[in-house]
Design a protein around this motif. Structure first.
Motif, PDB file in Angstrom:
ATOM      1  N   SER A  94       1.134  -1.018  -0.285  1.00 20.80           N
ATOM      2  CA  SER A  94       0.046  -0.105   0.068  1.00 20.80           C
ATOM      3  C   SER A  94       0.678   0.970  -0.025  1.00 20.80           C
ATOM      4  N   VAL A 101      -1.465   4.210   3.695  1.00 23.41           N
ATOM      5  CA  VAL A 101      -2.292   3.077   4.295  1.00 23.41           C
ATOM      6  C   VAL A 101      -3.579   3.439   4.779  1.00 23.41           C
ATOM      7  N   TYR A 125      -8.122  -0.090   0.257  1.00 24.31           N
ATOM      8  CA  TYR A 125      -7.588   1.003  -0.605  1.00 24.31           C
ATOM      9  C   TYR A 125      -7.561   1.971  -0.599  1.00 24.31           C
TER      10      TYR A 125
END
Length: 444
Positions: A94, A101, A125
């Protein structure tokens, strides 16, 4: 929006440079590669390089195993103050592809009840999107090699069979893809396999170089290219799998071949390559548990330099997007330091030549019953660890296995063990003993 509103406007008369000072100003670099690998610290790979802030006592995969990592760090820039933002693959990928994140991932740590996500959980996400979304929105082009893909092997075959097939150029195996994010799947090379430790990285490099040759013939290449080389993750000393050193040597050779291919291509004069780890989970470092490997190669990269400026994964994302003219999508990486200190504006076009491996590839771990002592013990432990997915094996256990496989009975560095290794706060106090007496507002 507030951050962008306070950003200086581009100067319309500015000449192209490698890394523009202001968003929207032109760059001399037109093609950027981001190569993501798995789970190594700085000292674990480059501790023996003999310069910079390096500790050879912690080096496990040194020059004999990783000659191309060393050559890239020596020929271009040695970054000895670079860090991963995260601690394992979920947040590592990520940070490396989003510069962010989410709270969902942070709160899921230790559980991951939905999945240990790698392109298969939309809750994981950030709404600010991925680096390829930003690049595409800026009108640039994109190609993916392996990221966010759970690769299969068809027909079924083990590591040795796939490696032999690759050497013989028999073409027996295919690697069906499983990618859960459509906006990366549609830009992905169909013959390049993603995550699967049963597939050698040199196979991945071969698939990349085949497409590179096609692009060379057409005279065009994407602006942003993402390449995944996961096999430096290793599988401990599991019987029938490559030794840790053999896995990492394969990863090193694949990296060397890819960089060599790019640097000998027609696209090299306006190219930059960034090489990073997704996280530093399996290793030790005398500075901090997050310190990791970052390599930069380009005609516009400095030569033979040590760069000790503080950088991390968000610096890489911000620098790539600045080069390609993409607008930052979240403040976490928009405020990260640009890696300008790594670059020059007068190019040095010399290419990189891949070094051969001296550690054998496909050198397999023996069965536990053929071993004795600690080697037998760790082989039995390895047999019980889960290596099918990312980072499922206990990190301290895997670190002990890797350490013994290379260092034998040398004392294990327990003082550096733990979820995050050695902390930056401890380092700060060591380097500046009077810092503890200052007001909290004065502390970093």
């Amino acid at each position: 929006d507030h951050l962008l509103a306070s950003t200086p406007l581009p100067r319309h008369d500015s000449a192209p440079v490698a890394v523009p000072q202001r968003l929207g100003e032109p760059s001399k670099i037109k093609h950027v590669f981001l190569i993501i690998k798995e789970n190594r610290t700085y000292d674990q790979v480059l501790g023996d390089i003999g310069k910079g802030n390096s500790d050879p006592s912690l080096c496990v995969f040194g020059r004999k195993v990783t000659p191309n990592h060393h050559a890239l760090a020596e020929q271009f820039v040695l970054l000895d103050n670079y860090y991963c933002n995260g601690v394992l693959s979920v947040d590592g990928h990520s940070w490396a592809t989003e510069g962010n994140v989410t709270g969902y991932i942070e709160k899921a740590f230790g559980g991951f009840t939905r999945s240990y996500t790698f392109g298969d959980d939309p809750l994981a996400y950030s709404g600010s999107g991925f680096i390829w979304d930003h690049v595409l929105a800026a009108g640039a082009t994109f190609r993916n090699y392996g990221e966010m893909d759970y690769a299969e092997v068809k027909p079924a075959g083990d590591y040795t069979a796939i490696y032999t097939d690759f050497k013989d150029k028999a073409g027996k195996f295919a690697f069906p893809q499983n990618i859960g994010i459509e906006n990366i799947h549609r830009y992905t090379c169909p013959t390049y396999p993603g995550w699967n430790l049963g597939i050698p990285d040199v196979v991945r490099a071969g698939a990349f170089l085949n497409e590179l040759a096609d692009f060379e013939t057409r005279g065009e290449f994407p602006n942003f290219v993402l390449v995944y080389l996961p096999d430096d993750h290793t599988s401990g000393t599991s019987a029938g799998q490559p030794t840790p050193a053999s896995y990492v040597a394969d990863n090193d050779l694949a990296l060397g071949r890819i960089v060599e291919g790019i640097s000998h291509s027609r696209f090299w004069p306006d190219t930059a390559i960034f090489v990073i780890e997704d996280d530093p989970q399996d290793g030790f470092d005398h500075v901090d548990g997050h310190r990791s490997v970052c390599l930069v190669a380009s005609p516009y990269a400095k030569r033979g330099a040590i760069v000790s400026d503080f950088y991390n994964q968000t610096s890489v994302v911000n620098t790539i997007e600045r080069i390609l003219g993409a607008t930052p999508a979240n403040q976490l990486y928009a405020q990260a330091s640009l890696m300008s200190a790594c670059f020059i504006d007068k190019p040095d076009p010399r290419p990189f030549d891949c070094l051969p491996n001296s550690t054998p590839l496909a050198d397999l771990n023996p069965r536990a019953d053929l071993l004795d002592g600690q080697a037998r013990h760790w082989a039995l432990v390895s047999a019980e660890l889960p290596f099918e997915g990312f980072d499922e094996a206990d990190e301290d256990t895997l670190n002990r296995i890797i350490w013994h496989s290379v260092k034998g009975d040398a004392p294990y560095p327990t003082h550096l063990a733990g979820p995050h290794g050695k902390g930056l706060a401890a380092l700060h106090l060591k380097l500046a003993p009077d810092a503890a007496d200052k007001d909290d507002d004065d502390k970093p």
